[in-house]
Design a protein around this motif. Structure first.
Motif, PDB file in Angstrom:
ATOM      1  N   ARG A   1     136.764 110.502  45.912  1.00  0.00           N
ATOM      2  CA  ARG A   1     135.766 111.076  45.034  1.00  0.00           C
ATOM      3  C   ARG A   1     134.417 110.511  45.354  1.00  0.00           C
ATOM      4  O   ARG A   1     133.515 111.162  44.491  1.00  0.00           O
TER       5      ARG A   1
ATOM      6  N   ASP B   1     152.329 105.731  38.813  1.00  0.00           N
ATOM      7  CA  ASP B   1     151.492 104.713  39.185  1.00  0.00           C
ATOM      8  C   ASP B   1     152.037 103.443  38.858  1.00  0.00           C
ATOM      9  O   ASP B   1     152.300 103.147  37.691  1.00  0.00           O
TER      10      ASP B   1
ATOM     11  N   SER C   1     144.839 104.264  30.982  1.00  0.00           N
ATOM     12  CA  SER C   1     144.864 105.820  30.703  1.00  0.00           C
ATOM     13  C   SER C   1     145.156 106.493  31.756  1.00  0.00           C
ATOM     14  O   SER C   1     144.744 106.189  33.003  1.00  0.00           O
ATOM     15  N   GLU C   2     146.217 107.633  31.616  1.00  0.00           N
ATOM     16  CA  GLU C   2     146.634 108.299  32.735  1.00  0.00           C
ATOM     17  C   GLU C   2     145.621 109.456  32.940  1.00  0.00           C
ATOM     18  O   GLU C   2     145.524 110.279  32.138  1.00  0.00           O
ATOM     19  N   GLU C   3     145.597 109.606  34.334  1.00  0.00           N
ATOM     20  CA  GLU C   3     144.806 110.792  34.933  1.00  0.00           C
ATOM     21  C   GLU C   3     145.584 111.555  36.100  1.00  0.00           C
ATOM     22  O   GLU C   3     146.212 110.638  36.713  1.00  0.00           O
ATOM     23  N   ILE C   4     145.294 112.771  36.369  1.00  0.00           N
ATOM     24  CA  ILE C   4     145.585 113.427  37.512  1.00  0.00           C
ATOM     25  C   ILE C   4     144.580 113.415  38.522  1.00  0.00           C
ATOM     26  O   ILE C   4     143.331 114.096  38.029  1.00  0.00           O
ATOM     27  N   LEU C   5     144.931 113.217  39.745  1.00  0.00           N
ATOM     28  CA  LEU C   5     144.025 113.558  40.801  1.00  0.00           C
ATOM     29  C   LEU C   5     144.094 115.021  41.432  1.00  0.00           C
ATOM     30  O   LEU C   5     145.092 115.077  42.342  1.00  0.00           O
ATOM     31  N   GLU C   6     143.380 115.870  40.784  1.00  0.00           N
ATOM     32  CA  GLU C   6     143.638 117.258  41.280  1.00  0.00           C
ATOM     33  C   GLU C   6     143.343 117.569  42.494  1.00  0.00           C
ATOM     34  O   GLU C   6     144.024 118.512  43.024  1.00  0.00           O
TER      35      GLU C   6
ATOM     36  N   ARG D   1     149.186 111.097  40.001  1.00  0.00           N
ATOM     37  CA  ARG D   1     148.904 110.286  38.755  1.00  0.00           C
ATOM     38  C   ARG D   1     148.479 109.201  38.995  1.00  0.00           C
ATOM     39  O   ARG D   1     149.032 108.262  39.845  1.00  0.00           O
TER      40      ARG D   1
ATOM     41  N   GLY E   1     146.652 105.428  36.703  1.00  0.00           N
ATOM     42  CA  GLY E   1     146.985 105.224  35.349  1.00  0.00           C
ATOM     43  C   GLY E   1     148.573 105.545  34.769  1.00  0.00           C
ATOM     44  O   GLY E   1     149.112 105.925  35.722  1.00  0.00           O
TER      45      GLY E   1
ATOM     46  N   GLY F   1     150.815 106.597  31.354  1.00  0.00           N
ATOM     47  CA  GLY F   1     150.723 107.008  29.828  1.00  0.00           C
ATOM     48  C   GLY F   1     151.883 106.585  29.356  1.00  0.00           C
ATOM     49  O   GLY F   1     151.955 106.640  28.019  1.00  0.00           O
TER      50      GLY F   1
END
Length: 659
Positions: A132, A273, A333-338, A350, A352, A354
């Motif tokens: 990114r 993760d 905190s969980e996020e998605i690498l779109e 994913r 992080g 959740g």
């Protein structure tokens, strides 16, 4: 997908603060810095076009390539055989003498021609912050510097006077470097990647040889602490080195795996993760490492656990999260690498986790059992640590009798999981024993009352008369491999008829050609789509349970079969697919921990065994399918840690486990 090497086609290197995966084709496919849980610099493992890589491989057609570890070290050697010659890439990360966290980490890549002449193609394509963050590249005679808004990386060339510099044409429009190096027999070149550096410099072959020698000395010196001399010694030592590579030296925290997003089913959504420290995994590491003689690592985790308990909130919330970042912080905190496609198209990717805020009651038993085990090996908690342990047990006394998410981190709702209750029993039992052996003040009468209440509840609600087995939770008759620990922790005797019946039921339903599924998800939905493979840590726990119950021939065959599923370097991921392919995050700490524990137990019992004991059979129960079909082997979310065995002799309830 041809662009993705198999998960098992990788080796692990590291410096006790971060790590990298190197494929058999000479590509660094995964590297995060400055810590295990930092954003990636190379991430081709999860997106071969946008993830970034650092590849060194011959330009000639490769007849074959092989990988090995330099004996008793974490130095990885990738050998290439071509029609023109034989070459090697030697990869390692020098270990700093200081355990203090630092932004500077070095990854050394030595190119060596062993025979004939060989030309290596070199591609350096970083992708900062999971791809990114854009970067610029600046070439010099001595290497290249990559700079992004928040990240810098220098690649120092291993070169001698008179070598050609990098040509301007080596830099493409993406800011990536492409170069070639032709070597004849005996020549050594290469590169030293350094994170956080802003200038490149020339590195002589003598300097990288010195780094190599120092790294060899570090690993061999560390491994000499091992006191183990039994069967499968080299296998256990490789697992120990792998666990050491996954330990964050500044805090003593053990990551579940150095990777994120590797799927439990190729193409599926169970992609988590694992670059964090689970209380459960790290607690089990105490048994394994002390069992091999590594006291320093066990003591470091005791300090890590003490620090987490001291951070507990005073608002009545659970005193421990199930997992933490490697520095002990609790924000996962969980996020998605779109923008990433995932390994072989396995999305979402994913980062992080959740599941960090889930309620999993078993972690208290595992943590306090590890404190108890360490105490019996001379690693004792001080007065402040004891007061915190009392607080934890008092909280548990008020909160053990409630639904939870369980060891497998399901996302399908809370249940009264039998394994969670079992480990609450362990927590109270070990707390009582510690108070007595140390003469410490504690409300032991209440703890004893709660321990006995848990025991009676499990016997009443966790036992299925229909199945003649202990079951996953109180509202089901589903079997669960986490319960393989019941005899291990002393809740039941390994010769108890109820336990023998449970083992036979598991053997008939969860075991397929010695490999063990966690449970049958078709009968116990977990809130996620897709399937998964057999869980390797459950297989090793099965070995331990068989050995304790006296089924030694079956235990040994199961263990020997399981060794055949390791990759070419002796490393294991989380699961094994129907094809025998390794899947899930890699390498997984819990699998290597349970391997060590099963081997320690099996080796000890084999040494003590009589012919009569060795001959006891294990039959199967009628009326159930021999093993779950792979198509119904769906699993659950989260960290996937499970029923690792310990190296302690079993004790019946009421008798102190032998240390």
């Amino acid at each position: 997908m041809a662009d993705y090497p198999l998960i098992a086609d990788h080796g692990l290197i590291g410096d006790l603060q971060t790590a990298a995966l190197v494929a058999t084709d000479g590509s660094v496919d995964w590297f995060c810095s400055p810590r295990f849980d930092s954003p990636s610099i190379f991430g081709a493992l999860l997106d071969h076009t946008r993830g970034g890589h650092f590849r060194m491989r011959p330009t000639a057609d490769i007849v074959t390539s092989k990988q090995l570890y330099f004996p008793d070290t974490a130095i990885l050697v990738t050998r290439f055989m071509t029609e023109e010659g034989v070459g090697e890439v030697v990869d390692f990360m020098p270990v700093s003498a200081s355990a203090a966290p630092t932004g500077r980490h070095r990854l050394v890549r030595i190119l060596r021609c062993v025979r004939g002449q060989i030309t290596f193609a070199v591609e350096i394509a970083p992708r900062f912050d999971y791809g990114r963050e854009n970067h610029e590249a600046h070439l010099s005679d001595d290497g290249v510097v990559f700079r992004g808004p928040r990240t810098s990386l220098a690649v120092h060339l291993v070169r001698e006077p008179g070598d050609e510099r990098l040509a301007e044409g080596a830099l493409d429009e993406e800011g990536d470097v492409h170069a070639r190096a032709t070597l004849t027999a005996g020549m050594v070149r290469g590169a030293v990647l350094e994170t956080g550096a802003t200038e490149a410099r020339a590195v002589r072959a003598a300097e990288v040889q010195q780094l190599f020698d120092e790294t060899v000395r570090f690993w061999k010196s560390w491994l000499r602490q091992s006191t183990y001399s039994g069967r499968w010694r080299e296998t256990l030592h490789r697992s120990a080195i792998t666990l050491k590579l996954m330990t964050y030296a500044p805090t003593g925290g053990l990551v579940a795996a150095p990777t994120a997003g590797l799927p439990e089913q190729v193409g599926g959504e169970r992609n988590w993760d694992y670059r964090y420290t689970w209380v459960r995994d790290a607690s089990f590491s105490v048994y394994s490492l002390l069992g091999l003689g590594f006291r320093e690592e066990a003591a470091a985790f005791a300090t890590w656990l003490r620090d987490r308990v001291q951070d507990q909130r005073a608002d009545g919330a659970a005193p421990l999260q199930i997992m933490y970042r490697v520095d002990g912080s609790s924000d996962l905190s969980e996020e998605i690498l779109e923008h990433w496609e995932g390994y072989r198209g396995s999305s979402p990717v994913r980062i992080g986790n959740g599941a960090a805020d889930q309620l999993q009651l078993d972690i208290y038993g595992e943590a306090i059992d590890s404190v108890y085990f360490a105490d019996r090996h001379g690693i004792q908690a001080g007065h402040p640590g004891w007061l915190k342990l009392v607080e934890v047990l008092n909280w548990l006394a008020d909160n053990w009798d409630q639904p939870e998410e369980g060891i497998w981190e399901t996302r399908g709702g809370r249940q009264d999981f039998t394994y969670g209750r079992l480990m609450c029993w362990v927590a109270f039992d070990r707390g009582i024993r510690l108070a007595a052996s140390l003469g410490r003040p504690a409300p032991v009468d209440r703890w004893r009352q709660e321990r006995d209440a848990v025991y009676n509840q499990i016997m009443e609600k966790g036992w299925s008369h229909e199945r003649q087995a202990f079951v996953q939770h109180y509202r089901t008759d589903v079997l669960d491999a986490s319960l393989l620990r019941m005899s291990n922790v002393g809740f039941v005797s390994p010769t108890d008829p109820m336990w023998d019946s449970t083992l036979r039921a598991m053997d008939g339903e969860l075991v397929t050609d010695s490999l063990v599924y966690r449970y049958d998800p078709a009968a116990s939905p977990d809130g996620l789509r897709g399937s998964e493979g057999t869980f390797s840590l459950c297989t090793f726990s099965y070995v331990d349970a068989l050995a304790r119950a006296g089924h030694l021939d079956k235990a040994r065959v199961t263990f020997e079969k399981m060794l055949t599923y390791a990759n070419h370097l002796g490393l294991y991921s989380e699961e094994i697919a129907l094809t025998g392919e390794q899947i899930g995050n890699f390498p997984q700490a819990f699998t290597h921990l349970s391997l060590i524990d099963a081997a320690l137990r099996l080796n000890k019992i084999l040494d003590q065994a009589t012919p009569t004991l060795r001959a006891q059979p294990l039959s199967t129960i009628p009326g159930r399918q021999p093993a779950m079909a792979a198509a119904t082997a769906a699993g659950t979310a989260g960290e996937g840690a499970g029923a690792a065995a310990t190296s302690r002799p079993t004790a019946a309830p009421g008798d102190p486990p032998a240390g």
